[in-house]
Design a protein around this motif. Structure first.
Motif, PDB file in Angstrom:
ATOM      1  N   PRO A 204     -36.072  42.443   2.919  1.00 18.42           N
ATOM      2  CA  PRO A 204     -34.840  43.231   3.070  1.00 18.42           C
ATOM      3  C   PRO A 204     -33.931  42.600   4.117  1.00 18.42           C
ATOM      4  N   GLY A 205     -32.679  42.410   3.769  1.00 20.38           N
ATOM      5  CA  GLY A 205     -31.728  41.861   4.721  1.00 20.38           C
ATOM      6  C   GLY A 205     -31.734  40.348   4.827  1.00 20.38           C
ATOM      7  N   GLY A 206     -32.638  39.663   4.105  1.00 21.69           N
ATOM      8  CA  GLY A 206     -32.682  38.202   4.153  1.00 21.69           C
ATOM      9  C   GLY A 206     -33.569  37.678   5.261  1.00 21.69           C
ATOM     10  N   ASN A 207     -33.537  36.341   5.443  1.00 21.37           N
ATOM     11  CA  ASN A 207     -34.336  35.664   6.474  1.00 21.37           C
ATOM     12  C   ASN A 207     -35.830  35.883   6.281  1.00 21.37           C
ATOM     13  N   GLY A 208     -36.259  35.938   4.999  1.00 16.89           N
ATOM     14  CA  GLY A 208     -37.670  36.124   4.718  1.00 16.89           C
ATOM     15  C   GLY A 208     -38.451  34.825   4.810  1.00 16.89           C
ATOM     16  N   PHE A 209     -39.749  34.906   4.503  1.00 17.41           N
ATOM     17  CA  PHE A 209     -40.632  33.736   4.574  1.00 17.41           C
ATOM     18  C   PHE A 209     -40.398  32.823   3.368  1.00 17.41           C
ATOM     19  N   ARG A 210     -40.578  31.519   3.597  1.00 17.60           N
ATOM     20  CA  ARG A 210     -40.342  30.524   2.548  1.00 17.60           C
ATOM     21  C   ARG A 210     -41.637  29.774   2.264  1.00 17.60           C
ATOM     22  N   TYR A 211     -42.124  29.848   1.034  1.00 16.90           N
ATOM     23  CA  TYR A 211     -43.305  29.100   0.601  1.00 16.90           C
ATOM     24  C   TYR A 211     -43.400  29.232  -0.917  1.00 16.90           C
ATOM     25  N   ASP A 212     -44.241  28.414  -1.544  1.00 12.24           N
ATOM     26  CA  ASP A 212     -44.417  28.458  -2.993  1.00 12.24           C
ATOM     27  C   ASP A 212     -45.515  29.445  -3.371  1.00 12.24           C
ATOM     28  N   VAL A 213     -45.256  30.193  -4.446  1.00 11.16           N
ATOM     29  CA  VAL A 213     -46.270  31.060  -5.048  1.00 11.16           C
ATOM     30  C   VAL A 213     -46.527  30.520  -6.451  1.00 11.16           C
ATOM     31  N   LEU A 214     -47.757  30.113  -6.722  1.00 11.97           N
ATOM     32  CA  LEU A 214     -48.088  29.466  -7.987  1.00 11.97           C
ATOM     33  C   LEU A 214     -48.510  30.483  -9.038  1.00 11.97           C
ATOM     34  N   HIS A 215     -48.029  30.254 -10.266  1.00  4.80           N
ATOM     35  CA  HIS A 215     -48.406  31.119 -11.387  1.00  4.80           C
ATOM     36  C   HIS A 215     -49.873  30.867 -11.731  1.00  4.80           C
ATOM     37  N   PRO A 216     -50.680  31.923 -11.964  1.00  7.96           N
ATOM     38  CA  PRO A 216     -52.123  31.720 -12.184  1.00  7.96           C
ATOM     39  C   PRO A 216     -52.461  30.978 -13.473  1.00  7.96           C
ATOM     40  N   VAL A 217     -51.532  30.905 -14.444  1.00  6.00           N
ATOM     41  CA  VAL A 217     -51.809  30.219 -15.709  1.00  6.00           C
ATOM     42  C   VAL A 217     -51.228  28.810 -15.705  1.00  6.00           C
ATOM     43  N   THR A 218     -49.931  28.689 -15.385  1.00  7.87           N
ATOM     44  CA  THR A 218     -49.281  27.373 -15.433  1.00  7.87           C
ATOM     45  C   THR A 218     -49.500  26.568 -14.161  1.00  7.87           C
ATOM     46  N   ASN A 219     -49.890  27.261 -13.088  1.00  8.53           N
ATOM     47  CA  ASN A 219     -50.105  26.627 -11.779  1.00  8.53           C
ATOM     48  C   ASN A 219     -48.833  25.979 -11.233  1.00  8.53           C
ATOM     49  N   LEU A 220     -47.680  26.511 -11.658  1.00  4.60           N
ATOM     50  CA  LEU A 220     -46.388  26.034 -11.163  1.00  4.60           C
ATOM     51  C   LEU A 220     -45.714  27.155 -10.363  1.00  4.60           C
ATOM     52  N   PRO A 221     -44.817  26.784  -9.427  1.00  9.77           N
ATOM     53  CA  PRO A 221     -44.186  27.807  -8.576  1.00  9.77           C
ATOM     54  C   PRO A 221     -43.299  28.755  -9.386  1.00  9.77           C
ATOM     55  N   VAL A 222     -43.390  30.032  -9.060  1.00 11.36           N
ATOM     56  CA  VAL A 222     -42.490  31.032  -9.648  1.00 11.36           C
ATOM     57  C   VAL A 222     -41.184  31.016  -8.861  1.00 11.36           C
ATOM     58  N   PRO A 223     -40.087  31.568  -9.419  1.00  6.95           N
ATOM     59  CA  PRO A 223     -38.812  31.582  -8.685  1.00  6.95           C
ATOM     60  C   PRO A 223     -38.942  32.354  -7.366  1.00  6.95           C
ATOM     61  N   ALA A 224     -38.496  31.738  -6.290  1.00  6.95           N
ATOM     62  CA  ALA A 224     -38.511  32.404  -4.980  1.00  6.95           C
ATOM     63  C   ALA A 224     -37.216  33.186  -4.793  1.00  6.95           C
ATOM     64  N   PRO A 225     -37.271  34.387  -4.241  1.00  7.50           N
ATOM     65  CA  PRO A 225     -36.043  35.168  -4.023  1.00  7.50           C
ATOM     66  C   PRO A 225     -35.133  34.490  -3.003  1.00  7.50           C
ATOM     67  N   SER A 226     -33.838  34.638  -3.189  1.00 12.06           N
ATOM     68  CA  SER A 226     -32.879  33.997  -2.285  1.00 12.06           C
ATOM     69  C   SER A 226     -33.018  34.511  -0.859  1.00 12.06           C
TER      70      SER A 226
END
Length: 701
Positions: free
Chosen positions: A376-398
């Motif tokens: 909320p309000g921005g300035n959140g944490f930045r890191y990759d979250v991998l999809h459990p099937v494709t093992n690729l990063p999901v879209p990160a919120p702005s």
């Protein structure tokens, strides 16, 4: 100001003391905002208090007269067998031709005077137990109904509940001009040109006393009508601060078809906080703050809190979720499909349709919805979250993730993150429906006010609390249940010092019975006044306040007490069954007036004892006497009279884990400190009777 200054100079020349008082009074006047005449404080008649030399009294009209008592107050200067010699209160010092002091006196029969307590007088209240009802299998707490002049009861509560009340709800006189309320022991009529300023003076004193009873997180709600709504809001701005205003809630109670212009069928509830800022916790977003009705009072400042009402249909959705999970055998995909089908089968206007996003399940079977996981309000944490099937990063919120990377891993492991078919779609958080079942209350609501009247007396099917009509326009206890639940923590203390018929007490009793987590305590203060019509008839019949036949028709004796007894026992005043009883424990008290010397010398313990019980949290039994060994104790509080028995007393307290408060009767501050230093951790203490007497002296300064 030149004219006023000139008049003040003349007044000082004639009487320096009077001149100083006038100057101080003028200085205190407000030149803008709410301006009203600060009327002389009320003097309360006390027909049960013996009159003696030095007492202040009023002279009563002859028996059989319907004339209201004159407001003049006299001091008793001499007592004989059948008469009192009286002198007017605060009379000026006149002199005769020889320069001697002349004192005006009046003679009155003993039977024609009544003791009064002026507002400025220091009163030392006690409480006399007037009955109790204790239904079986009832959990704590014990509630209290107090028959008293409410300004005196508020002073007593300054000793027992200073900064200890969570919610105050009051329904004071609306001042409609229909002889519906009493000021200075006289009914105030519509042709009284000072009725508005009298009402404001009356309310100002009581609201000021009440403010000191509220916790920092406490709130007050005052019901009012059109006649005084605008003045009351300005008065509450003055007493509580306009920055602590919460809302002016409109209760639309029905349509008046005989109105020439508009049907003014609304009442209002003005809500203020003592300190609005205490409800916000830095770093806790509003949507994550818990509903106050689900937490304890001491958690408000720790976690922040908000007011929320249950969403319509939420219980049905939760029940269907449990059924779907059971039918699916714990298979999340099957249970989700069952929920989709159930929502689709509902009528289009069903309130449950608004919760159709609640189709997901947590691993434990809890029904959940998908919620935003961004910061909320921005300035959140930045890191990759991998999809459990494709093992690729999901879209990160702005705005970044709300949780840390470790926190995200934990939520994924717990099955609280909802992944879509592949990594191209954003993820969301599964939030249990149990935790988001509330919605913001609206400031306008409709409810017929006739429900409260029918609850007390409904002759069509004889289903009311009373077999006859006893009280006009009682508040609907079901409405009070909703609002008290909305704004009060589940262990909160609720005070109503304009208790009337007892609707607030019934609301709290039923809340506690219907909600297993509610442990709210109610203190209800009402007096034993009569309505104007009944009072006139009884005066015509030769009766006066204090006569048994008069007192049995007062609101406490005739309405409040029998109402609470009926709903708890299931038996009405005529012996017939009442079909909708509830459970609870209630003690009834009548406020008494005690001599300070009797209290100081420990000769009035039985009258002070209920106040000690209230101060200790009104749990368990009242300690009404102290055994010969010099001390007494219950599970929650204890009293030490003989300090020579301190060792045995302290040893006994070790086995009382729920002990809250200890009272020590001693004139020695050193002895009190010695006992206090050896009390179990977390136990409060009070010295008697110095603290008791000082409280009422300070309250009157």
């Amino acid at each position: 100001m030149a004219r006023i200054d000139d008049l003040l100079s003349q007044a000082r020349a004639l009487d320096p003391a009077l001149g100083r008082e006038l100057a101080a009074a003028i200085k205190e006047r407000t030149s803008f905002g709410l301006v009203f005449e600060d009327h002389l404080p009320e003097a309360v008649e006390m027909p049960m208090v013996p009159v003696q030399e030095g007492s202040f009294v009023r002279i009563l009209p002859p028996r059989g007269s319907t004339t209201q008592p004159e407001p003049d107050v006299y001091e008793v200067v001499e007592v004989s067998d059948d008469e009192f010699l009286l002198t007017p209160e605060n009379q000026g010092a006149d002199t005769d031709e020889a320069g001697g002091e002349v004192i005006e006196t009046v003679t009155a029969s003993r039977k024609d005077v009544v003791a009064v307590a002026r507002y400025k007088d220091t009163v030392y209240p006690g409480l006399c137990l007037d009955g109790q009802v204790d239904t079986e299998d009832t959990k704590e707490p014990v509630h209290a109904v107090i028959n008293a002049e409410n300004s005196h009861a508020l002073r007593m509560l300054g000793f027992t509940h200073r900064e200890s009340v969570d919610t105050i709800y009051i329904d004071p006189p609306y001042n409609t001009g229909s002889n519906s309320w009493i000021y200075n022991d006289r009914y105030v009529s519509g042709d009284d040109s000072f009725r508005h300023s009298k009402w404001l003076s009356f309310m100002d004193r009581r609201l000021t006393l009440a403010r000191d009873l509220l916790k920092e997180t406490g709130v007050i709600v005052v019901a009012i009508g059109d006649d005084e709504h605008h003045r009351l809001r300005m008065l509450m701005d003055k007493v509580f601060g306009e920055h602590n205003f919460i809302s002016s809630v409109v209760w639309q109670g029905g349509r008046k078809n005989n109105a020439r212009f508009i049907s003014n069928g609304a009442d209002y509830m003005l809500a203020y906080a003592k300190n609005l800022s205490t409800w916000s916790k830095p770093g806790v977003p509003l949507k994550e703050a818990p509903s106050v009705s689900t937490i304890r009072a001491d958690e408000i400042q720790e976690r922040g809190a908000k007011w929320r009402v249950p969403k319509p249909g939420v219980d049905n959705v939760l029940a269907q979720g449990r059924k779907a999970w059971e039918e699916a055998g714990g298979d999340e995909e099957k249970a989700t499909a069952l929920m989709r089908a159930w929502f689709k089968s509902l009528p289009g206007d069903a309130p449950e349709k608004k919760m159709a996003r609640n189709i997901y399940f947590l691993p434990d079977g809890a029904l959940a919805r998908d919620g935003d996981i961004s910061a909320p309000g921005g300035n959140g944490f930045r890191y990759d979250v991998l999809h459990p099937v494709t093992n690729l990063p999901v879209p990160a919120p702005s705005r970044g993730w709300r949780s840390t990377e470790d926190g995200m891993r934990q939520m994924i492991a717990e099955g609280r993150i909802l992944f879509r078919e592949d990594h191209t779609d954003p993820i969301s958080e599964k939030r249990p429906l149990e935790g988001v079942t509330g919605q913001v209350a609206l400031s306008v609501f409709d409810r017929q006010r006739t429900h409260g009247t029918r609850h007390l007396h409904y002759p069509q099917n004889d289903s009311g609390v009373f077999p006859d009509a006893r009280f006009p326009y009682p508040k609907d206890h079901t409405v009070l249940m909703e609002w008290l639940d909305l704004m009060t923590p589940r262990d909160g203390v609720i005070l109503d010092f304009f208790g009337g018929s007892g609707s607030t007490m019934e609301a709290v009793l039923r809340l506690n019975e219907e909600n297993a987590t509610s442990e709210r305590t109610c203190i209800l203060v009402t007096n034993n006044e009569l309505n104007h019509k009944d009072a006139q008839q009884l005066r015509k019949d030769g009766l006066r306040p204090g006569d048994p036949q008069w007192e049995e028709h007062g609101v406490y004796r005739h309405v409040t007490k029998p109402r609470i007894e009926t709903i708890l026992t299931g038996t009405r005043v005529d012996g017939t069954p009442y079909t909708n009883p509830t459970a609870g424990r209630v003690n009834f008290f009548t406020l008494t007036y005690e001599a300070p010397a009797a209290i100081q010398h420990d000769l009035a313990f039985a009258k002070v004892a209920p106040a000690l019980w209230l101060k200790a949290g009104s749990r368990g039994e009242v300690i009404t006497e102290i055994p010969d060994h010099g001390w007494a104790a219950t599970d929650t509080y204890a009293v030490l009279r003989d300090t020579d028995q301190t060792a045995a007393f302290l040893d006994n307290l070790k086995d009382r884990p729920d002990l809250r408060h200890v009272f020590v009767i001693t004139d020695s501050q050193a002895t009190f400190r010695q006992v206090n230093d050896h009390l179990p951790p977390g136990v409060a203490s009070t010295r008697l009777y110095e603290d008791y007497l000082t409280t009422f002296k300070i309250a009157n300064d």
